[in-house]
Scaffold this active site. Structure first.
Site, PDB file in Angstrom:
ATOM      1  N   GLY A 187       7.538  -2.645  -3.311  1.00 52.68           N
ATOM      2  CA  GLY A 187       6.674  -1.397  -3.106  1.00 52.68           C
ATOM      3  C   GLY A 187       7.299  -0.455  -4.171  1.00 52.68           C
ATOM      4  N   ARG A 188       8.061   0.544  -4.110  1.00 50.55           N
ATOM      5  CA  ARG A 188       8.607   1.583  -5.043  1.00 50.55           C
ATOM      6  C   ARG A 188       9.123   0.841  -6.306  1.00 50.55           C
ATOM      7  NH1 ARG A 188      12.690   4.439  -1.497  1.00 50.55           N
ATOM      8  NH2 ARG A 188      12.396   2.322  -0.580  1.00 50.55           N
ATOM      9  N   ASN A 220       8.931  -7.229   3.268  1.00 48.45           N
ATOM     10  CA  ASN A 220       8.647  -5.740   2.805  1.00 48.45           C
ATOM     11  C   ASN A 220       9.910  -5.015   2.962  1.00 48.45           C
ATOM     12  OD1 ASN A 220       6.953  -2.849   3.331  1.00 48.45           O
ATOM     13  ND2 ASN A 220       7.373  -3.717   1.090  1.00 48.45           N
ATOM     14  N   GLY A 221      10.312  -3.970   2.154  1.00 50.53           N
ATOM     15  CA  GLY A 221      11.029  -3.029   2.574  1.00 50.53           C
ATOM     16  C   GLY A 221      12.511  -3.219   1.639  1.00 50.53           C
ATOM     17  N   CYS A 238       3.222   3.085   9.580  1.00 49.35           N
ATOM     18  CA  CYS A 238       3.466   4.609   8.977  1.00 49.35           C
ATOM     19  C   CYS A 238       4.242   5.555   9.909  1.00 49.35           C
ATOM     20  CB  CYS A 238       2.223   5.087   8.425  1.00 49.35           C
ATOM     21  SG  CYS A 238       2.355   6.416   7.591  1.00 49.35           S
ATOM     22  N   HIS A 272       7.847  -4.859   7.314  1.00 47.35           N
ATOM     23  CA  HIS A 272       8.793  -3.899   6.807  1.00 47.35           C
ATOM     24  C   HIS A 272      10.091  -4.005   7.426  1.00 47.35           C
ATOM     25  CE1 HIS A 272       9.536   0.293   4.999  1.00 47.35           C
ATOM     26  NE2 HIS A 272      10.558  -0.330   4.849  1.00 47.35           N
ATOM     27  N   MET A 274       0.730   5.648  -0.222  1.00 47.65           N
ATOM     28  CA  MET A 274      -0.278   6.613  -0.214  1.00 47.65           C
ATOM     29  C   MET A 274       0.012   7.427  -1.614  1.00 47.65           C
ATOM     30  SD  MET A 274      -2.096   6.747   2.302  1.00 47.65           S
ATOM     31  CE  MET A 274      -2.859   8.405   2.075  1.00 47.65           C
ATOM     32  N   LYS A 331       0.330  -5.026   9.081  1.00 44.00           N
ATOM     33  CA  LYS A 331       1.458  -4.626   8.549  1.00 44.00           C
ATOM     34  C   LYS A 331       2.557  -3.822   9.273  1.00 44.00           C
ATOM     35  CE  LYS A 331       3.749  -2.682   4.101  1.00 44.00           C
ATOM     36  NZ  LYS A 331       4.686  -1.953   4.708  1.00 44.00           N
ATOM     37  N   PRO A 381       0.714  -1.340  -0.055  1.00 39.80           N
ATOM     38  CA  PRO A 381       0.110  -0.068   0.083  1.00 39.80           C
ATOM     39  C   PRO A 381       1.068   1.146  -0.063  1.00 39.80           C
ATOM     40  CG  PRO A 381      -0.118  -0.854   2.229  1.00 39.80           C
ATOM     41  CD  PRO A 381       0.889  -2.041   1.246  1.00 39.80           C
TER      42      PRO A 381
END
Length: 358
Positions: A248-249, A226-227, A115, A186, A34, A154, A32
């Site tokens: 992610g990115r 993740n990460g 977050c 993460h 933003m 998460k 996810p």
């Protein structure tokens, strides 16, 4: 299902297909993000990766309860399996929002405990909840009782100077005791002071070994890492230690990576970039007919031809033309035409798929 089959199937068959592959989809997921993983993005990612699990942007429980649900919870049937990520810390509100999300058809409700932004901290949710495991467990228990879809978490490894694995494991054990069986880790700490959210995705050191140890010591839990996962080789290597890899990115800026991994890990067909993009046409034209603007849809495609001849020209045509009034599918064809798109080469697929068939 291929990209074209995803868009051609009925809502009912899509839902049935989603349920049958929900467990397998844990191997590959898109984080996810933003301002990035909106509905337009998720449909694009679904065409690239028919078997992956997708996540919405984080939505606060209060917004789900009191806000514009038609907008906040908008989801096209092709997105399944897709999870709604919630932010919040009040168990009663999280339970109500989870029930609403499940009623809207989401396949999973995910609680954000990672977050690090100032706004999130001020609202007492996100990463700061790593220091309140009992409250997280209470919220998770309430969500599980309120809805009939999986509730997942998460999280980070800890916050600020939390450098004890035992503290991280105690957090997981507390939340697992409330009924959560699925954790997306993460694998960094969140530094709540002195770093921006962007820096928090890059500066705190990665410690994948903590996620690996968690899976080893708690084998009954589903653990997704993740990460910092930047390429296919890194993603595949994680599958030797945990149940899945969340991108992610890397998935956003190089979306073709998703297609390569999906084809290799699940044994699906390999398309061309142009074919995948053209499979978007029915969806795009429906959205344009409803008043959407092409620029809001096509911004998620800009990295599709990254590293290919014509990739820069592809981005330029879309970037310069999509914001103009009346921009339609003809502009997309112009962008495709300036590329020197080639069928994906077979080399490398065996390497990324070697550890994935588990």
């Amino acid at each position: 299902m291929s990209a074209t089959e995803v868009l051609q199937n009925s809502d009912k068959s899509l839902a049935e297909h989603a349920k049958s592959r929900y467990d397998a989809s844990v191997r590959l997921s898109v984080a996810p993000m933003m301002d990035w993983t909106d509905g337009y993005c998720r449909v694009f990612h679904r065409l690239l990766a028919p078997n992956a699990r997708l996540y919405t942007e984080m939505v606060h429980a209060n917004a789900v309860i009191h806000g514009d649900r038609a907008k906040l919870l908008a989801m096209d049937p092709v997105e399944h399996p897709v999870a709604l990520q919630l932010g919040g810390s009040e168990p009663a509100l999280l339970a109500q929002a989870a029930r609403i999300g499940a009623d809207h058809g989401f396949d999973e409700i995910n609680l954000n405990v990672g977050c690090p932004s100032d706004r999130v901290q001020a609202g007492r949710f996100g990463a700061c909840l790593m220091r309140e495991p009992a409250l997280v467990a209470e919220g998770v228990a309430a969500m599980i009782a309120a809805c009939d879809v999986p509730v997942t978490v998460k999280c980070r490894l800890g916050v600020d100077d939390d450098h004890e694995y035992a503290r991280f494991l105690a957090f997981i054990d507390t939340v697992a005791a409330a009924g959560c069986r699925d954790f997306i880790v993460h694998a960094r700490n969140a530094w709540l002071k002195g770093l921006s959210p962007k820096e928090n995705r890059e500066v705190p050191p990665l410690r994948y070994d903590w996620a690996y140890a968690l899976k080893r010591e708690r084998p009954a839990l589903t653990v997704v890492v993740n990460g910092g996962i930047a390429d296919a080789g890194e993603a595949t290597a994680h599958l030797d230690h945990v149940d899945g890899a969340m991108l992610g990115r890397a998935a956003y800026h190089d979306p073709w990576l998703l297609h390569r991994l999906d084809a290799a890990w699940y044994g699906g067909p390999v398309s061309t970039r142009a074919d995948v993009l053209r499979a978007m046409r029915p969806y795009v034209e429906r959205q344009l007919a409803r008043g959407a603007q092409l620029k809001h849809i096509s911004r998620h495609w800009l990295g599709l031809f990254q590293g290919e001849r014509g990739g820069r020209a592809f981005r330029q045509v879309l970037s310069e033309g999509a914001h103009r009034p009346g921009a339609d599918w003809s502009l997309v064809e112009q962008a495709i035409a300036v590329t020197a798109a080639r069928p994906p080469e077979a080399h490398g697929f065996d390497a990324v798929g070697a550890s994935a068939q588990k």
